[in-house]
Design an enzyme around this catalytic site. Structure first.
Site, PDB file in Angstrom:
ATOM      1  N   HIS A  46      -4.566 -23.910  76.593  1.00  0.00           N
ATOM      2  CA  HIS A  46      -5.626 -24.832  76.684  1.00  0.00           C
ATOM      3  C   HIS A  46      -5.114 -25.995  76.341  1.00  0.00           C
ATOM      4  O   HIS A  46      -4.170 -26.426  75.606  1.00  0.00           O
ATOM      5  CB  HIS A  46      -6.634 -24.434  75.476  1.00  0.00           C
ATOM      6  CG  HIS A  46      -7.519 -23.321  75.878  1.00  0.00           C
ATOM      7  ND1 HIS A  46      -8.587 -22.908  75.184  1.00  0.00           N
ATOM      8  CD2 HIS A  46      -7.148 -22.111  76.828  1.00  0.00           C
ATOM      9  CE1 HIS A  46      -9.171 -21.620  75.589  1.00  0.00           C
ATOM     10  NE2 HIS A  46      -8.224 -21.355  76.580  1.00  0.00           N
ATOM     11  N   GLU A  48      -5.626 -28.486  74.088  1.00  0.00           N
ATOM     12  CA  GLU A  48      -5.622 -28.635  72.496  1.00  0.00           C
ATOM     13  C   GLU A  48      -4.083 -27.983  72.406  1.00  0.00           C
ATOM     14  O   GLU A  48      -3.134 -28.334  71.621  1.00  0.00           O
ATOM     15  CB  GLU A  48      -6.703 -28.068  71.634  1.00  0.00           C
ATOM     16  CG  GLU A  48      -7.711 -29.098  72.028  1.00  0.00           C
ATOM     17  CD  GLU A  48      -8.849 -27.951  72.937  1.00  0.00           C
ATOM     18  OE1 GLU A  48      -8.383 -27.738  73.953  1.00  0.00           O
ATOM     19  OE2 GLU A  48      -9.875 -27.784  72.560  1.00  0.00           O
ATOM     20  N   CYS A  79      -8.651 -22.905  69.665  1.00  0.00           N
ATOM     21  CA  CYS A  79      -8.179 -24.219  69.431  1.00  0.00           C
ATOM     22  C   CYS A  79      -8.588 -24.778  68.205  1.00  0.00           C
ATOM     23  O   CYS A  79      -7.787 -25.550  67.383  1.00  0.00           O
ATOM     24  CB  CYS A  79      -8.897 -25.107  70.585  1.00  0.00           C
ATOM     25  SG  CYS A  79      -7.802 -24.493  72.110  1.00  0.00           S
TER      26      CYS A  79
END
Length: 142
Positions: A46, A48, A79
């Site tokens: 992801h 992040e 995250c």
């Protein structure tokens, strides 16, 4: 947030879910990233997490206490936990994610008694453009 939105557009151009992230310290960009789950064949890639890894590498540290994270979508549970574990100072995010978010939606990770670090949270930054990117991306997929 403008840089995070640019990263989200880069993700979209690559066929990834359009989410972008930037980590800043003292006004300087340490890392910028977008979703790479398809490219990397990695469900943890992801925006992040990719940005946190890059910022930690840039600083040579597993903690980012004087850093702020900007992301175009409310972080998911994974995250949100990574943000907490990295000890990021502030979290700025664009669109809310009622289905998968974990900050003000869903599990509300930072409200949990087992959460050891809670960043300052600033939702709704660049929300209109971030939400439009996501809506357009998923509309094309249907």
């Amino acid at each position: 947030m403008d840089l995070a939105l640019a990263e989200a557009r880069a993700a979209q151009a690559a066929g990834e879910v359009p989410i972008g992230c930037v980590i800043v310290r003292d006004g300087a960009v340490l890392a910028r990233a977008h979703n790479r789950t398809l490219r990397d064949r990695d469900p943890t890639a992801h925006a992040e997490v990719v940005a946190i890894r890059a910022a930690c590498a840039a600083l040579g540290s597993e903690r980012l206490p004087d850093c702020d994270l900007y992301v175009t979508l409310e972080p998911c549970p994974m995250c949100a936990a990574a943000i907490s574990f990295a000890r990021l100072r502030r979290l700025y995010y664009g669109a809310s994610d009622p289905k998968g978010g974990a900050v003000e939606s869903g599990v509300r990770y930072y409200a949990s008694s087992t959460c050891h670090h809670r960043p300052e949270i600033y939702p709704g930054i660049g929300e209109t453009e971030a939400a439009a990117l996501l809506r357009g991306f998923f509309r094309e997929r249907r």
